[in-house]
Design a protein around this motif. Structure first.
Motif, PDB file in Angstrom:
ATOM      1  N   VAL A  17      41.857  35.775 -23.685  1.00  0.00           N
ATOM      2  CA  VAL A  17      42.444  36.019 -21.375  1.00  0.00           C
ATOM      3  C   VAL A  17      42.928  37.037 -20.804  1.00  0.00           C
ATOM      4  O   VAL A  17      42.431  36.694 -19.614  1.00  0.00           O
ATOM      5  N   VAL A  18      42.659  38.348 -21.360  1.00  0.00           N
ATOM      6  CA  VAL A  18      43.066  39.153 -20.734  1.00  0.00           C
ATOM      7  C   VAL A  18      41.841  39.564 -20.457  1.00  0.00           C
ATOM      8  O   VAL A  18      41.808  40.539 -18.722  1.00  0.00           O
ATOM      9  N   LEU A  19      40.643  39.398 -20.921  1.00  0.00           N
ATOM     10  CA  LEU A  19      39.293  39.339 -19.890  1.00  0.00           C
ATOM     11  C   LEU A  19      39.478  38.498 -18.816  1.00  0.00           C
ATOM     12  O   LEU A  19      38.316  38.855 -18.029  1.00  0.00           O
ATOM     13  N   TYR A  20      39.963  37.208 -19.385  1.00  0.00           N
ATOM     14  CA  TYR A  20      39.275  36.717 -18.299  1.00  0.00           C
ATOM     15  C   TYR A  20      40.353  36.393 -17.240  1.00  0.00           C
ATOM     16  O   TYR A  20      39.605  36.843 -15.894  1.00  0.00           O
ATOM     17  N   PHE A  21      41.406  37.588 -17.372  1.00  0.00           N
ATOM     18  CA  PHE A  21      42.583  37.557 -16.206  1.00  0.00           C
ATOM     19  C   PHE A  21      41.311  39.340 -15.421  1.00  0.00           C
ATOM     20  O   PHE A  21      41.295  39.339 -13.899  1.00  0.00           O
ATOM     21  N   ILE A  22      40.834  39.829 -16.719  1.00  0.00           N
ATOM     22  CA  ILE A  22      40.162  41.512 -15.914  1.00  0.00           C
ATOM     23  C   ILE A  22      38.806  40.696 -14.683  1.00  0.00           C
ATOM     24  O   ILE A  22      38.444  40.712 -13.534  1.00  0.00           O
ATOM     25  N   GLY A  23      38.422  39.294 -15.617  1.00  0.00           N
ATOM     26  CA  GLY A  23      37.363  39.001 -15.054  1.00  0.00           C
ATOM     27  C   GLY A  23      36.996  38.264 -13.038  1.00  0.00           C
ATOM     28  O   GLY A  23      36.727  38.411 -12.365  1.00  0.00           O
ATOM     29  N   MET A  24      38.655  37.817 -13.265  1.00  0.00           N
ATOM     30  CA  MET A  24      39.420  36.929 -12.384  1.00  0.00           C
ATOM     31  C   MET A  24      39.407  38.174 -11.043  1.00  0.00           C
ATOM     32  O   MET A  24      39.452  37.873 -10.389  1.00  0.00           O
ATOM     33  N   GLY A  25      40.137  39.318 -11.338  1.00  0.00           N
ATOM     34  CA  GLY A  25      40.355  40.787 -10.570  1.00  0.00           C
ATOM     35  C   GLY A  25      39.214  41.182  -9.650  1.00  0.00           C
ATOM     36  O   GLY A  25      39.245  41.619  -8.766  1.00  0.00           O
ATOM     37  N   LEU A  26      38.085  41.118 -10.780  1.00  0.00           N
ATOM     38  CA  LEU A  26      36.874  41.920 -10.569  1.00  0.00           C
ATOM     39  C   LEU A  26      36.521  40.863  -9.676  1.00  0.00           C
ATOM     40  O   LEU A  26      35.775  41.278  -8.259  1.00  0.00           O
ATOM     41  N   LYS A  27      36.413  39.439  -9.687  1.00  0.00           N
ATOM     42  CA  LYS A  27      35.681  38.706  -8.218  1.00  0.00           C
ATOM     43  C   LYS A  27      36.575  38.876  -7.506  1.00  0.00           C
ATOM     44  O   LYS A  27      35.745  38.651  -6.431  1.00  0.00           O
ATOM     45  N   SER A  28      37.784  38.856  -6.979  1.00  0.00           N
ATOM     46  CA  SER A  28      38.329  38.279  -6.560  1.00  0.00           C
ATOM     47  C   SER A  28      38.117  40.148  -5.796  1.00  0.00           C
ATOM     48  O   SER A  28      38.346  40.247  -4.557  1.00  0.00           O
ATOM     49  N   ALA A  29      38.792  40.960  -6.189  1.00  0.00           N
ATOM     50  CA  ALA A  29      38.597  42.357  -5.500  1.00  0.00           C
ATOM     51  C   ALA A  29      36.429  42.566  -4.954  1.00  0.00           C
ATOM     52  O   ALA A  29      36.804  43.446  -4.096  1.00  0.00           O
ATOM     53  N   GLN A  30      35.749  41.738  -5.336  1.00  0.00           N
ATOM     54  CA  GLN A  30      34.850  42.248  -4.322  1.00  0.00           C
ATOM     55  C   GLN A  30      34.248  43.628  -5.143  1.00  0.00           C
ATOM     56  O   GLN A  30      33.351  44.121  -4.247  1.00  0.00           O
ATOM     57  N   ALA A  31      34.734  44.266  -6.312  1.00  0.00           N
ATOM     58  CA  ALA A  31      34.063  46.032  -6.368  1.00  0.00           C
ATOM     59  C   ALA A  31      33.167  45.393  -6.796  1.00  0.00           C
ATOM     60  O   ALA A  31      32.497  46.852  -7.040  1.00  0.00           O
ATOM     61  N   VAL A  32      32.558  44.670  -8.180  1.00  0.00           N
ATOM     62  CA  VAL A  32      31.114  44.758  -8.207  1.00  0.00           C
ATOM     63  C   VAL A  32      30.747  44.050  -7.648  1.00  0.00           C
ATOM     64  O   VAL A  32      31.263  42.781  -7.744  1.00  0.00           O
ATOM     65  N   LYS A  33      29.187  43.085  -7.917  1.00  0.00           N
ATOM     66  CA  LYS A  33      28.091  42.504  -8.136  1.00  0.00           C
ATOM     67  C   LYS A  33      29.315  41.834  -9.525  1.00  0.00           C
ATOM     68  O   LYS A  33      29.183  42.074 -10.785  1.00  0.00           O
ATOM     69  N   ASP A  34      28.985  40.450  -9.091  1.00  0.00           N
ATOM     70  CA  ASP A  34      28.510  38.889  -9.939  1.00  0.00           C
ATOM     71  C   ASP A  34      28.342  39.192 -11.354  1.00  0.00           C
ATOM     72  O   ASP A  34      28.647  38.782 -12.220  1.00  0.00           O
ATOM     73  N   LYS A  35      27.159  39.620 -11.104  1.00  0.00           N
ATOM     74  CA  LYS A  35      25.950  39.337 -12.219  1.00  0.00           C
ATOM     75  C   LYS A  35      26.299  40.486 -13.379  1.00  0.00           C
ATOM     76  O   LYS A  35      26.246  40.248 -14.538  1.00  0.00           O
ATOM     77  N   TYR A  36      27.108  41.824 -13.154  1.00  0.00           N
ATOM     78  CA  TYR A  36      27.687  42.239 -13.926  1.00  0.00           C
ATOM     79  C   TYR A  36      29.016  42.439 -14.182  1.00  0.00           C
ATOM     80  O   TYR A  36      29.131  43.401 -15.103  1.00  0.00           O
TER      81      TYR A  36
END
Length: 97
Positions: A17-36
């Motif tokens: 669950v924690v990783l899910y929220f980290i992934g959502m944060g990374l995606k919304s921040a557009q800090a890294v490409k989705d493939k990474y």
């Protein structure tokens, strides 16, 4: 989903669950490409599981060290996969067809 969760230690399900929220944060921040994002989540999962293994297992012999490393890697990959599965399930349920 039962097949996946039967391999993950119950104490570590919260890491997915924690990783899910980290992934959502990374995606919304557009800090890294989705493939990474899955690779980052895999590394974070291994690191978080390693902390849990080190905190809960006796480590004194070479065999115990090897088992701790193996457990951290396997559980980290499993919880990262589970978080991706959760993400995809939510996306699919949200689709209108």
């Amino acid at each position: 989903m039962e097949q996946i969760t039967s391999y993950v230690k119950p104490e570590l399900l919260v890491v997915a669950v924690v990783l899910y929220f980290i992934g959502m944060g990374l995606k919304s921040a557009q800090a890294v490409k989705d493939k990474y994002i899955p690779l980052i989540l895999g590394g974070a999962g291994i690191a978080l599981c390693a902390v849990w293994v080190l905190a809960t297992c006796p480590i004194g012999t070479g065999q115990e060290i090897a088992m701790a490393v193996f457990t951290a890697i396997v559980q980290g990959i499993l919880v990262a996969g589970l978080s991706t599965y959760i993400n995809q399930t939510i996306k699919q349920l949200g689709k209108n067809e």
